[in-house]
Design an enzyme around this catalytic site. Structure first.
Site, PDB file in Angstrom:
ATOM      1  N   ASP A  67       0.833  -1.206   0.000  1.00 25.33           N
ATOM      2  CA  ASP A  67       0.000   0.000   0.000  1.00 25.33           C
ATOM      3  C   ASP A  67       0.870   1.258   0.000  1.00 25.33           C
ATOM      4  OD1 ASP A  67       0.977  -0.497   2.531  1.00 25.33           O
ATOM      5  OD2 ASP A  67      -0.966  -0.648   3.501  1.00 25.33           O
ATOM      6  N   ASP A 136      -7.959  -1.843  14.005  1.00 17.79           N
ATOM      7  CA  ASP A 136      -9.364  -1.914  13.559  1.00 17.79           C
ATOM      8  C   ASP A 136      -9.603  -3.094  12.609  1.00 17.79           C
ATOM      9  OD1 ASP A 136      -8.078  -1.104  11.256  1.00 17.79           O
ATOM     10  OD2 ASP A 136      -9.407   0.586  10.836  1.00 17.79           O
ATOM     11  N   HIS A 138      -7.754  -3.796   9.848  1.00 20.19           N
ATOM     12  CA  HIS A 138      -7.335  -3.641   8.442  1.00 20.19           C
ATOM     13  C   HIS A 138      -6.079  -4.451   8.150  1.00 20.19           C
ATOM     14  CE1 HIS A 138      -4.880   0.074   9.754  1.00 20.19           C
ATOM     15  NE2 HIS A 138      -3.985  -0.653   9.118  1.00 20.19           N
ATOM     16  N   GLU A 143      -9.696  -0.917   5.018  1.00 18.36           N
ATOM     17  CA  GLU A 143     -10.386  -0.559   6.249  1.00 18.36           C
ATOM     18  C   GLU A 143     -11.693  -1.342   6.384  1.00 18.36           C
ATOM     19  OE1 GLU A 143      -8.843   0.893   8.431  1.00 18.36           O
ATOM     20  OE2 GLU A 143      -8.180   2.929   7.984  1.00 18.36           O
TER      21      GLU A 143
HETATM   22  C1  GLP Z   1      -0.356   0.360   8.625  1.00 19.55           C
HETATM   23  C2  GLP Z   1      -0.114  -0.471   7.370  1.00 19.55           C
HETATM   24  C3  GLP Z   1      -0.514  -1.914   7.565  1.00 19.55           C
HETATM   25  C4  GLP Z   1       0.020  -2.427   8.892  1.00 19.55           C
HETATM   26  C5  GLP Z   1      -0.569  -1.621  10.013  1.00 19.55           C
HETATM   27  C6  GLP Z   1      -0.182  -2.126  11.398  1.00 19.55           C
HETATM   28  O1  GLP Z   1      -1.615   0.900   8.701  1.00 19.55           O
HETATM   29  N1  GLP Z   1      -0.789   0.029   6.230  1.00 19.55           N
HETATM   30  O2  GLP Z   1      -0.004  -2.693   6.486  1.00 19.55           O
HETATM   31  O3  GLP Z   1      -0.310  -3.778   9.044  1.00 19.55           O
HETATM   32  O4  GLP Z   1      -0.087  -0.298   9.843  1.00 19.55           O
HETATM   33  O5  GLP Z   1       1.048  -1.601  11.777  1.00 19.55           O
HETATM   34  P1  GLP Z   1       1.896  -2.118  13.020  1.00 19.55           P
HETATM   35  O6  GLP Z   1       2.527  -3.390  12.578  1.00 19.55           O
HETATM   36  O7  GLP Z   1       2.896  -1.021  13.239  1.00 19.55           O
HETATM   37  O8  GLP Z   1       0.970  -2.290  14.162  1.00 19.55           O
END
Ligand code: GLP
Length: 260
Positions: A67, A136, A138, A143
């Protein structure tokens, strides 16, 4: 779905790196799906260490990120293209031209999204997709409410995600509202998915995605429809799982030949 409960990030990083190493031995020109966020960092660290030791060769590997923010100027330190370069691809011998990201600064975003889907297909699809999960539910930036069959497209971020990601910017006001992200259908096309989650703040979402209903309110739950998903969690992230003892028993007694 296989759930493996491990003591901490170090063991999670090492087990996920084992899966990458096994894949590269089998298929030196494998296609890796690369996630940003803090969860995959121990895996990238361990892979970089193994490359330094001469155990791994990424020279024929291709990587696709999940992304990207829309509206950040190319080269912005929080562009996921930059993040993945800093955190991983610069630390191993992947050729920079073999790392692909969705283009969040394209003039024609829908065309760029279609081109990204085509590029993944042309590479033969993703062999191993690393994933984190948002609080949440995702995955990538899909989302809650995302179509379970979605492909790469533009999305609006939920406030909670912008708050969670504000730590990487100068506060929430600097976090873009829009992103481009591989869809849930795109992610489901990967051969093997390894989702990583650590910490008590992920306990509820881990329970929802592993044991809850498959529902767009928790986009990660769509992974229950995938034939080969491995969920690597620490004790804190596993603390709300109803079948935790069963997952432990299964993993402890797993035949060695099975791998992940
Ligand atoms: C971002 C990314 C996701 C990732 C999420 C969780 O929003 N777009 O791909 O999984 O963060 O991040 P973390 O691993 O820092 O909790």
């Amino acid at each position: 779905m296989e759930v493996v409960i491990l003591p901490g990030s170090k063991q999670i990083g090492s087990l996920a790196a084992d899966a990458v190493e096994a894949l590269l031995r089998r298929k030196p020109d494998a296609v890796l799906g690369l996630a940003t966020g803090s969860s995959p960092l121990p895996v990238y660290g361990e892979l970089a260490r193994r490359q330094e030791e001469g155990r791994l060769d990424f020279s024929r590997v291709r990587g696709f990120t999940l992304d990207e923010y829309v509206g950040l100027e190319p080269g912005h330190p929080q562009c996921y293209r930059e993040v993945i370069r800093r955190e991983f691809t610069d630390r191993v011998d992947i050729a920079p031209g073999n790392v692909y990201s969705p283009d969040g600064s394209a003039a024609d975003i829908p065309a760029a999204c279609r081109a990204y889907e085509d590029a993944i297909k042309a590479a033969g699809g993703v062999d191993l997709q690393l994933l984190g999960v948002g609080t949440d539910g995702h995955i990538a930036f899909n989302e809650p409410g995302s179509s379970l069959a979605s492909r790469t497209r533009i999305k609006s971020l939920i406030e909670q995600t912008r708050r969670d990601n504000a730590r990487f910017f100068n506060g929430i006001h600097d976090v873009p509202h829009h992103v481009v992200t591989q869809g849930l259908g795109t992610i489901l096309d990967a051969n093997h998915v390894i989702l990583l989650a650590t910490g008590a703040q992920k306990a509820q979402v881990v329970r929802d995605l592993v044991e809850g209903p498959v529902a767009a309110i928790c986009p990660a739950s769509v992974l229950q429809l995938h034939p080969h998903v491995t969920v690597l969690v620490d004790e804190a992230a596993a603390s709300s799982l109803r079948l935790a003892d069963y997952y432990r028993h299964t993993y402890d007694n797993k035949p060695a030949w099975q791998g992940l």
